[in-house]
Structures are given as C-alpha cells and as structure tokens.
Design an enzyme around this catalytic site. Structure first.
Site, PDB file in Angstrom:
ATOM      1  N   CYS A  66      88.124   1.053  33.508  1.00 33.17           N
ATOM      2  CA  CYS A  66      87.306   0.568  32.391  1.00 33.17           C
ATOM      3  C   CYS A  66      87.448  -0.931  32.195  1.00 33.17           C
ATOM      4  CB  CYS A  66      87.696   1.277  31.104  1.00 33.17           C
ATOM      5  SG  CYS A  66      86.688   0.746  29.692  1.00 33.17           S
ATOM      6  N   ARG A  69      87.919  -2.617  27.756  1.00 32.78           N
ATOM      7  CA  ARG A  69      89.066  -2.168  26.957  1.00 32.78           C
ATOM      8  C   ARG A  69      89.549  -3.142  25.874  1.00 32.78           C
ATOM      9  NH1 ARG A  69      93.180  -0.436  31.595  1.00 32.78           N
ATOM     10  NH2 ARG A  69      91.716  -1.495  32.983  1.00 32.78           N
ATOM     11  N   TRP A 237      79.391   1.275  24.524  1.00 35.01           N
ATOM     12  CA  TRP A 237      78.015   0.859  24.787  1.00 35.01           C
ATOM     13  C   TRP A 237      77.906   0.597  26.282  1.00 35.01           C
ATOM     14  CZ3 TRP A 237      80.897  -1.895  21.013  1.00 35.01           C
ATOM     15  CH2 TRP A 237      81.599  -2.984  21.494  1.00 35.01           C
ATOM     16  N   GLU A 242      75.109  -1.022  34.688  1.00 31.03           N
ATOM     17  CA  GLU A 242      75.197   0.427  34.916  1.00 31.03           C
ATOM     18  C   GLU A 242      73.798   1.036  35.021  1.00 31.03           C
ATOM     19  OE1 GLU A 242      78.355   2.514  32.576  1.00 31.03           O
ATOM     20  OE2 GLU A 242      78.188   0.725  31.355  1.00 31.03           O
TER      21      GLU A 242
HETATM   22  C1  HEM Z   1      82.888  -0.387  24.264  1.00 28.96           C
HETATM   23  C2  HEM Z   1      82.252  -0.647  25.378  1.00 28.96           C
HETATM   24  C3  HEM Z   1      82.655  -0.148  26.745  1.00 28.96           C
HETATM   25  C4  HEM Z   1      82.155  -0.660  27.900  1.00 28.96           C
HETATM   26  C5  HEM Z   1      81.143  -1.803  28.038  1.00 28.96           C
HETATM   27  C6  HEM Z   1      82.755   0.082  28.984  1.00 28.96           C
HETATM   28  C7  HEM Z   1      82.440  -0.137  30.332  1.00 28.96           C
HETATM   29  C8  HEM Z   1      82.808   0.728  31.336  1.00 28.96           C
HETATM   30  C9  HEM Z   1      82.232   0.701  32.669  1.00 28.96           C
HETATM   31  C10 HEM Z   1      81.134  -0.241  33.147  1.00 28.96           C
HETATM   32  C11 HEM Z   1      82.854   1.672  33.389  1.00 28.96           C
HETATM   33  C12 HEM Z   1      82.581   2.032  34.850  1.00 28.96           C
HETATM   34  C13 HEM Z   1      81.524   3.139  34.812  1.00 28.96           C
HETATM   35  C14 HEM Z   1      80.864   3.345  36.159  1.00 28.96           C
HETATM   36  O1  HEM Z   1      81.019   2.471  37.032  1.00 28.96           O
HETATM   37  O2  HEM Z   1      80.193   4.385  36.301  1.00 28.96           O
HETATM   38  C15 HEM Z   1      83.827   2.299  32.513  1.00 28.96           C
HETATM   39  C16 HEM Z   1      84.674   3.321  32.912  1.00 28.96           C
HETATM   40  C17 HEM Z   1      85.473   4.026  32.026  1.00 28.96           C
HETATM   41  N1  HEM Z   1      85.607   3.804  30.666  1.00 28.96           N
HETATM   42 FE1  HEM Z   1      84.843   2.248  29.619  1.00 28.96          FE
HETATM   43  N2  HEM Z   1      83.639   1.009  28.500  1.00 28.96           N
HETATM   44  C18 HEM Z   1      83.586   0.918  27.124  1.00 28.96           C
HETATM   45  C19 HEM Z   1      84.262   1.739  26.231  1.00 28.96           C
HETATM   46  C20 HEM Z   1      85.048   2.830  26.601  1.00 28.96           C
HETATM   47  C21 HEM Z   1      85.636   3.771  25.658  1.00 28.96           C
HETATM   48  C22 HEM Z   1      85.428   3.733  24.137  1.00 28.96           C
HETATM   49  C23 HEM Z   1      86.358   4.656  26.386  1.00 28.96           C
HETATM   50  C24 HEM Z   1      87.191   5.841  25.946  1.00 28.96           C
HETATM   51  C25 HEM Z   1      87.615   6.007  24.685  1.00 28.96           C
HETATM   52  C26 HEM Z   1      86.229   4.269  27.794  1.00 28.96           C
HETATM   53  C27 HEM Z   1      86.827   4.939  28.853  1.00 28.96           C
HETATM   54  C28 HEM Z   1      86.463   4.760  30.179  1.00 28.96           C
HETATM   55  C29 HEM Z   1      86.920   5.627  31.268  1.00 28.96           C
HETATM   56  C30 HEM Z   1      87.907   6.802  31.147  1.00 28.96           C
HETATM   57  C31 HEM Z   1      86.298   5.167  32.435  1.00 28.96           C
HETATM   58  C32 HEM Z   1      86.440   5.747  33.864  1.00 28.96           C
HETATM   59  C33 HEM Z   1      85.515   6.954  33.985  1.00 28.96           C
HETATM   60  C34 HEM Z   1      85.706   7.726  35.270  1.00 28.96           C
HETATM   61  O3  HEM Z   1      86.874   7.767  35.776  1.00 28.96           O
HETATM   62  O4  HEM Z   1      84.697   8.311  35.764  1.00 28.96           O
HETATM   63  N3  HEM Z   1      85.440   3.150  27.890  1.00 28.96           N
HETATM   64  N4  HEM Z   1      83.789   1.702  31.265  1.00 28.96           N
HETATM   65  N1  UGT Z   2      79.587   2.188  29.315  1.00 30.00           N
HETATM   66  C1  UGT Z   2      80.150   3.332  29.731  1.00 30.00           C
HETATM   67  N2  UGT Z   2      80.085   3.648  31.004  1.00 30.00           N
HETATM   68  C2  UGT Z   2      80.745   4.672  31.643  1.00 30.00           C
HETATM   69  C3  UGT Z   2      82.083   4.956  31.362  1.00 30.00           C
HETATM   70  C4  UGT Z   2      82.719   6.000  32.046  1.00 30.00           C
HETATM   71  C5  UGT Z   2      82.034   6.745  33.021  1.00 30.00           C
HETATM   72  C6  UGT Z   2      80.704   6.440  33.260  1.00 30.00           C
HETATM   73  C7  UGT Z   2      79.935   7.242  34.262  1.00 30.00           C
HETATM   74  O1  UGT Z   2      80.730   7.413  35.415  1.00 30.00           O
HETATM   75  C8  UGT Z   2      80.056   8.169  36.385  1.00 30.00           C
HETATM   76  C9  UGT Z   2      81.027   8.618  37.438  1.00 30.00           C
HETATM   77  C10 UGT Z   2      81.103   7.451  38.399  1.00 30.00           C
HETATM   78  N3  UGT Z   2      79.994   6.574  38.038  1.00 30.00           N
HETATM   79  C11 UGT Z   2      79.101   7.297  37.124  1.00 30.00           C
HETATM   80  C12 UGT Z   2      80.053   5.433  32.601  1.00 30.00           C
HETATM   81  C13 UGT Z   2      80.818   4.209  28.775  1.00 30.00           C
HETATM   82  C14 UGT Z   2      80.696   5.561  28.593  1.00 30.00           C
HETATM   83  C15 UGT Z   2      81.534   6.044  27.556  1.00 30.00           C
HETATM   84  C16 UGT Z   2      82.293   5.073  26.980  1.00 30.00           C
HETATM   85  S1  UGT Z   2      81.938   3.591  27.674  1.00 30.00           S
END
Ligand code: HEM
Ligand code: UGT
Length: 362
Positions: A66, A69, A237, A242
């Site tokens: 993420c 964070r 958000w 994405e």
């Molecule tokens: C507030 C704005 C946030 C933004 C802009 C953001 C952005 C992202 C992005 C761009 C990814 C990669 C997703 C992908 O490539 O498919 C990601 C992954 C992730 N985010 Fe964040 N995030 C945010 C908030 C959060 C919150 C609130 C949580 C949990 C409470 C969180 C937990 C995670 C987790 C667990 C992943 C990895 C998901 C996986 O393993 O498939 N994020 N985030």
């Molecule tokens: N912006 C985000 N993006 C993502 C965060 C976590 C996971 C994903 C989708 O992940 C899928 C599995 C690998 N790429 C697509 C998107 C958030 C979703 C919930 C909190 S922030």
C-alpha cells in the site's frame, strides 16, 4: 498457528504492542492474564473495542503493497462483530458505502464483521470489492463488461441474478453466511459513479466510459493477535492510475488504449511510436479531471508517491520499520518519474495484517 485454537504467542505479542503504543490503556499484565484465561477456557479471546481499532489501523500500517499509508491513524473502524447473517452483512455494507462515500469526500473506513471462532463459521463475501462491474462471456469467447469479474458474474447468475447486459452493470453482493451463499443487491443511491470526460478532447465523453468512486476491498482477511476476521471490507480512495493505467487499460480488462489512440489520431503502425504511452497519459488525465470536477476524492501517483516518502520518514522517526513491496508501491505509469522508484524497501511481513483469503477455501 495450531488448528483448534488461537496462537497464544501472537495474542500476547499483539496485547504487548497495543499497550506499548497506547500508554493510556493501562498496565499490560492484568490484560495478558485475562486473555490467557479466556483462551484456555474457550479456545479464543475477544478484543476490546480499543484493541480492535488499533489492530485494524496497524494492519493498514503494515500493508507492504500500500502506497497510501500516510493517514493510517485516521482509519474509521466500524465494530460490527455481532453481525453474522447475510441480511446483517448486506445492511452494514450498504451503510459502509454511505458513510465512506460521504458524497465524494471519501473517508477511509473498515467494517469488522464476526471473527472465526471454534465451531462457528464466520460470514464471507465472495466479491473482491463491494462495487464490481459484471463480465459476461459470450459464445465467441469475447466479454461484455469487466473480464476480471466473469467468474463472480457466473456465480451470481447461477444463484438467480440477471444483469441488464451493459458494460457497467453493478454486481450484487454474494454473501456466504453459515455455509449458504446469498445474493444481496446494492441500492443505486450508495453506488457513486464518475462518467469520464477529458479537459481538452470533447470526443472522450462519447467513449461511454465511467468508473465507481469508492474501492472497497471485501475479500481479504484481517488478522489481529491470532484472531482472524475473514469479513472486514475496507476502503480508501483511488489513485488515478488504478483506473486509467490498469482497469481501463489492461488488455485483459477494458482494453481501451487502442480506442483512445485511434481517436487521438496517433500513428499506431509500430510500438516505437509510443502510441500506447500517449493514450495512457490522456486516459489518466481524463480520470483525474473527471473525479476532481465531480468533487470525488482521488490522488495522482506523483502526490501519492510524495506522501508515501513522508510516511517512510515518519515511521523511521517513530523507530519502526516500514515494510514495503517495491513492485506494488511503484505506480504502473511513469514509475521512475516518482520518488518511490529510486530506493529499496524492507519487504518484511508484520502482523496485524490484511491477508489474501485462499480462493479455494470459503
Ligand atoms: C486512503 C487512500 C489509499 C490509497 C490511495 C491506497 C492506494 C493503494 C494502491 C494503489 C494499492 C495497490 C493496488 C493495486 O495495485 O491493485 C494499495 C494496496 C493495498 N492497500 Fe492501500 N490505499 C489507501 C488506503 C488503504 C486503506 C484504508 C487500507 C486498509 C485499511 C489499505 C490497505 C491496502 C492493502 C491491504 C493493499 C494490498 C492489497 C493486496 O494485497 O491485494 N489501503 N493501496
Ligand atoms: N485505492 C485502493 N486500491 C486497492 C487497494 C487494495 C487492493 C486493490 C485491488 O487489488 C487487486 C488485486 C491486485 N490488483 C487488483 C486496490 C484501495 C482499496 C481499498 C482501500 S484503498
């Protein structure tokens, strides 16, 4: 951990972490004794509301993949551990969308439903996000809608759902409670969407593209101190890339690069004209422009990268390792034009954590 009960070591480590970072929580010894007693009597233990909220925030702070964070402390935690029926989960997911969307001023939120307990099956949501567009596979193998969602669309159809057949049909939730999967539709008023248009090219609106405002991940398991919460949907958000560099651009998603390049009048005769790259930029410009004009929270990958660099500094100052996975942190567009590209990370796995639920298990 051991099959039948909680991993006591993980429980104790978490209680110690909670008291270390929250001095106002009082002394740790009595709580450790109480937790040990509850585990030996029932095979599990119950987090206090404070422990649950802290655990969910630290699970976000520990999310290696993420980039978003920086604001981990501000996560809103909706404690719904008493909810374990399909109707209850559906109602609370609808309320989650209402509270989190907040008319576009999106609030990062997690709703925590019933945990795994010895002898009781916790509810799970089959959809990987609360809002997903259906993918209909046609006899010739082509797909109308989102190819990533063909399987869950077919599962919904098997359970009796029928979509309208457009490229953007919002799927119903499939909630498995007490072993039975059930369909629960989302009211349109909690599904905010943004029609995509471009600030300079009027033809862009005619492509008929749109995307939903709020990403709510609903297929990950929240693990805190040895307790598993298999149903804990969380949202932030979107980062524009994405939608603009993956969901609408990938060949195995909406595959729009050639469509956009065509309308831009680019020379598509060879890769080396970089027509794909020019189409990518304009698609991402459209996403950011449309979200901003509609007052829906979104960030660009430059801003988000800069915030993550600030987060790394703050974690360092707090004496903590900030775990990160370079391959996920670096944005899929213009990676080296952002500061997160130009450094290494420590990709260690810490708990509490949000973990992928094995697809073949419930
Ligand atoms: C507030 C704005 C946030 C933004 C802009 C953001 C952005 C992202 C992005 C761009 C990814 C990669 C997703 C992908 O490539 O498919 C990601 C992954 C992730 N985010 Fe964040 N995030 C945010 C908030 C959060 C919150 C609130 C949580 C949990 C409470 C969180 C937990 C995670 C987790 C667990 C992943 C990895 C998901 C996986 O393993 O498939 N994020 N985030
Ligand atoms: N912006 C985000 N993006 C993502 C965060 C976590 C996971 C994903 C989708 O992940 C899928 C599995 C690998 N790429 C697509 C998107 C958030 C979703 C919930 C909190 S922030």
């Amino acid at each position: 951990g051991c099959e039948e009960g909680i991993d006591r070591g993980e429980a104790e480590d978490f209680i110690r972490l909670y008291h270390a970072e929250n001095p106002s929580a009082g002394s740790v010894k009595p709580r450790l004794r109480e937790v040990a007693r509850e585990i030996s009597q029932t095979g599990t233990y119950t987090h206090t509301p404070g422990e649950l909220a802290f655990g969910a925030r630290v699970a976000w702070r520990n999310s290696n993949k993420c980039i978003g964070r920086l604001y981990w402390k501000s996560l809103r935690v909706r404690d719904r551990r008493h909810v374990d029926t399909a109707d209850g989960v559906a109602e609370e997911c609808v309320e989650h969308l209402r509270v989190a969307t907040n008319k576009g001023k999106i609030r990062p939120t997690v709703t925590v439903f019933a945990p795994d307990r010895p002898g009781e099956q916790a509810p799970v949501i089959w959809n990987d996000q609360l809002i997903r567009y259906a993918g209909y596979r046609r006899p010739d193998g082509s797909v109308v809608g989102d190819p990533a969602n063909v399987e869950v669309t077919e599962a919904a159809v098997r359970l009796g759902w029928r979509g309208r057949g457009t490229r953007f049909d919002v799927l119903p939730l499939i909630i498995e409670a007490k072993g039975t999967p059930a369909l629960r539709g989302l009211p349109a008023e909690v599904v905010l969407e943004v029609p995509l248009r471009h600030p300079s090219f009027r033809w862009f609106a005619d492509l008929g593209l749109k995307w939903h405002a709020v990403p709510v991940i609903s297929n990950m398991c929240l693990e805190i101190g040895g307790i598993r919460y298999p149903c804990a949907p969380f949202n932030g958000w979107y980062m524009g890339t994405e939608i603009g560099a993956r969901n609408l651009a990938d060949a195995d998603r909406y595959d729009q690069l050639a469509v956009v390049a065509e309308r831009l009048g680019l020379d598509m005769s060879h890769d080396r004209t970089l027509w794909r790259d020019q189409a990518l930029v304009e698609l991402n410009v459209a996403v950011l422009h449309s979200f901003e004009e509609d007052g829906v929270a979104v960030t660009d990958h430059h801003t988000e990268a800069r915030r993550f660099m600030l987060h790394l500094e703050k974690e360092e100052r707090s004496g903590r390792v900030c775990p990160a996975d370079w391959s996920w942190i670096v944005p899929p567009l213009s990676g080296a034009a952002t500061p997160v590209f130009h450094r290494y990370y420590d990709d260690v796995e810490l708990t509490p954590a949000f973990v992928r639920r094995d697809r073949n298990q419930s």
